[in-house]
Design an enzyme around this catalytic site. Structure first.
Site, PDB file in Angstrom:
ATOM      1  N   LYS A 161      47.334  49.562   3.529  1.00  0.00           N
ATOM      2  CA  LYS A 161      47.618  48.213   4.004  1.00  0.00           C
ATOM      3  C   LYS A 161      49.023  48.342   2.453  1.00  0.00           C
ATOM      4  O   LYS A 161      49.733  47.524   3.557  1.00  0.00           O
ATOM      5  CB  LYS A 161      46.632  47.291   2.792  1.00  0.00           C
ATOM      6  CG  LYS A 161      47.069  45.918   3.022  1.00  0.00           C
ATOM      7  CD  LYS A 161      46.725  44.894   2.448  1.00  0.00           C
ATOM      8  CE  LYS A 161      46.870  43.444   2.393  1.00  0.00           C
ATOM      9  NZ  LYS A 161      45.929  43.192   2.387  1.00  0.00           N
ATOM     10  N   HIS A 309      38.883  72.965  42.449  1.00  0.00           N
ATOM     11  CA  HIS A 309      39.151  71.320  43.193  1.00  0.00           C
ATOM     12  C   HIS A 309      37.873  70.529  42.349  1.00  0.00           C
ATOM     13  O   HIS A 309      37.453  69.822  43.041  1.00  0.00           O
ATOM     14  CB  HIS A 309      39.620  70.766  43.997  1.00  0.00           C
ATOM     15  CG  HIS A 309      40.605  72.116  44.023  1.00  0.00           C
ATOM     16  ND1 HIS A 309      41.823  71.583  43.433  1.00  0.00           N
ATOM     17  CD2 HIS A 309      41.031  72.613  45.121  1.00  0.00           C
ATOM     18  CE1 HIS A 309      42.919  72.750  44.002  1.00  0.00           C
ATOM     19  NE2 HIS A 309      42.736  73.196  44.990  1.00  0.00           N
TER      20      HIS A 309
END
Length: 548
Positions: A161, A309
């Site tokens: 932060k 494939h």
């Protein structure tokens, strides 16, 4: 449904060559508290060489002292001892005040001065290995809970932060770059580096909290042995796997792609590549497809699947990997060229010698003997992948606006599950061929028909009709693809026959037995056609649609 998408964990630390001097922040005091101590001693020595004062906790402090470093214990900084078995040690104003105060805010500077809080300019923290602990066989619920880190995430979030003034380091992979930048900037780090580190830090805490939430959500009862259930779908879908690597491209060169991994080191994503070119997106998809097929079978027999494939062009079992490979290749040697191969056993030299004769993109197996590796070494571009198996409980698919999640299709059928619906039951060999073909059909894109046989004591595919718009076309295409004789084969259909025409096409091709789910309103018509054709037919009662 919420998806958490972290900043890639491999985001590089920025260099200083494009930063203004105003963006630099000197590092004068660093707090170190790490579970994974890989490289931390050398990193701390590098910091100390720039005059950075070191503050540390527990085991990290001991490791640094053993490395010959001067270290202040966290209790000396806070004036308060570590307590509650280490649960409370960094949750203190002198820690978080030192991290969180804004150096350019006069009120903040005055407040920390009033309370004698010293600035902390760098926080080096990695967190308790919660997911590793939760994944241990027989782990107790108490141990799972105790490995929820509190102080670590708090410090990381505080430092992230306040990145404008503080550097937060959550990965040992950044140690070298940080020291390099400090060497070039007289012990300082630039704004861009601190911002990059902060983004990575928030990704770390997001992933950590998500891992805790996911694990706890699946624990059935909060006592004794932690029993993790996989029955309920998650209330919140958490996708927090870190980036492993950016791939050259996706399915096509104009698509970007990357692979993210869950950290288990298992499955296709965590598999170890032993040789060959970098794996492509399509390689990885095909490797997963063929590994799923061979995982249907235990190692009592060798099983080989050759994929093109994502669909199998040949699959077979055998006494040895060599035998299974030859039978799988025999089913469709043309399509096998340039394919990807999955093998359920260790690959030996005899199999490697034969496989090396074919152009293959990649091979996945549990292991390879040294002799097999030596033989494959001559095929420099062949990718060899050793896999540690894992059973994925669920399947996730992205659609526009959200995700679909389903249980993985792990259902297996035995002879006892089948219902014979024709006058003639399958013969013993037909039944074995039906069960083998059904296991392969499960992994073929719908609509799917698989022709198979049981010869020389093992199953073998003969023709595969994949991804057709009608079941009749799938039957026709599978027969058309057959290289081996179709006479006396069996056929597996991933879903029921809506009409008798698909069955008639299979019988015309030469099959004598069929396995299918059943459940069509015209089942009686299909069964009558089978009886008329003397085709034995069994119903599974379940289907195996595979839509991609």
């Amino acid at each position: 449904m919420t998806i958490q998408s972290p900043i890639p964990a491999t985001e590089a630390v920025a260099s200083t060559n494009t930063q203004t001097p105003e963006g630099l922040r000197p590092i004068r005091r660093a707090l170190l508290s790490v579970t994974d101590k890989t490289g931390v001693v050398d990193f701390a020595k590098g910091l100390a060489a720039f005059g950075v004062k070191l503050v540390s906790t527990g085991g990290t402090s001991a490791a640094l002292r053993a490395g010959g470093l001067e270290v202040m214990d966290i209790s000396e900084l806070t004036g308060f001892p570590e307590m509650l078995d280490g649960r409370v040690k960094t949750l203190h104003p002198k820690v978080h005040g030192g991290i969180l105060h804004i150096r350019t805010n006069p009120e903040h500077v005055a407040a920390v001065a009033e309370h004698e809080i010293e600035p902390i300019d760098m926080v080096i923290v990695n967190l308790y290995a919660f997911e590793k602990t939760a994944g241990k066989p027989g782990v107790s619920f108490a141990e799972v809970i105790e490995n929820i880190d509190i102080g670590g995430p708090s410090m990381v979030r505080s430092a992230a932060k306040n990145f404008a003034d503080v550097a937060v380091v959550t990965s040992a992979s950044d140690y070298e770059a940080i020291l390099g930048e400090m060497a070039a900037s007289e012990g300082a780090l630039c704004h861009a580096t601190r911002w990059g580190l902060a983004k990575k830090a928030f990704a770390v805490t997001a992933a950590y909290d998500a891992g805790i939430a996911t694990a706890l959500e699946s624990i059935e009862a909060p006592s004794g042995k932690a029993v993790f259930a996989e029955t309920a779908l998650p209330q919140v879908l958490r996708v927090i796997d870190p980036l492993d690597k950016v791939l050259r491209y996706g399915e096509n060169p104009h698509q970007r792609a990357a692979i993210y991994i869950d950290g288990s080191g298992k499955g296709v994503a965590g598999a170890k590549q032993l040789q060959g070119k970098e794996l492509s997106y399509n390689n990885i998809v095909d490797l997963d497809a063929c590994w799923e097929i061979v995982s249907e079978f235990d190692s009592s027999s060798a099983v080989v699947a050759i994929i093109k494939h994502t669909n199998p062009c040949g699959a077979a079992a055998g006494t040895t990997v060599l035998e299974a490979y030859k039978r799988a290749l025999e089913a469709d040697p043309v399509s096998a060229f340039g394919g990807v191969i999955g093998i359920n056993r260790e690959v030996d030299a005899a199999a490697a010698e034969e496989i090396a004769k074919l152009f293959v993109e990649a091979i996945v197996a549990p292991s390879f003997t040294p002799e097999a590796l030596e033989r494959f070494a001559t095929k420099k571009n062949l990718r060899l992948v050793a896999i540690d198996p894992i059973k994925t409980p669920r399947v996730l698919k992205q659609v526009s606006g959200g995700f679909l999640v389903q249980d993985a299709d792990r259902l297996r059928i035995t002879e006892a599950d089948l219902k014979v619906v024709t006058k003639r039951p399958p013969t013993v060999e037909e039944m074995k061929a039906l069960l083998f073909s059904w296991s392969i059909c499960k992994h073929v894109k719908s609509n799917a028909i698989v022709y198979g046989r049981f010869a020389e004591g093992f199953g073998q595919t003969v023709g595969i009709g994949a991804g057709q718009m009608s079941r009749v076309d799938a039957a026709r295409f599978g027969a058309m693809k057959a290289v081996l004789p179709l006479a006396g084969t069996v056929a597996a259909s991933d879903a029921f026959f809506p009409f008798a025409d698909g069955l008639e096409m299979i019988a015309k091709a030469g099959s004598t037995a069929v396995i299918q789910p059943g459940g069509s309103v015209r089942d009686a018509e299909v069964i009558a056609a089978a009886d008329a054709l003397d085709v034995a037919m069994v119903f599974t009662g379940v289907r195996h649609f595979r839509h991609g």
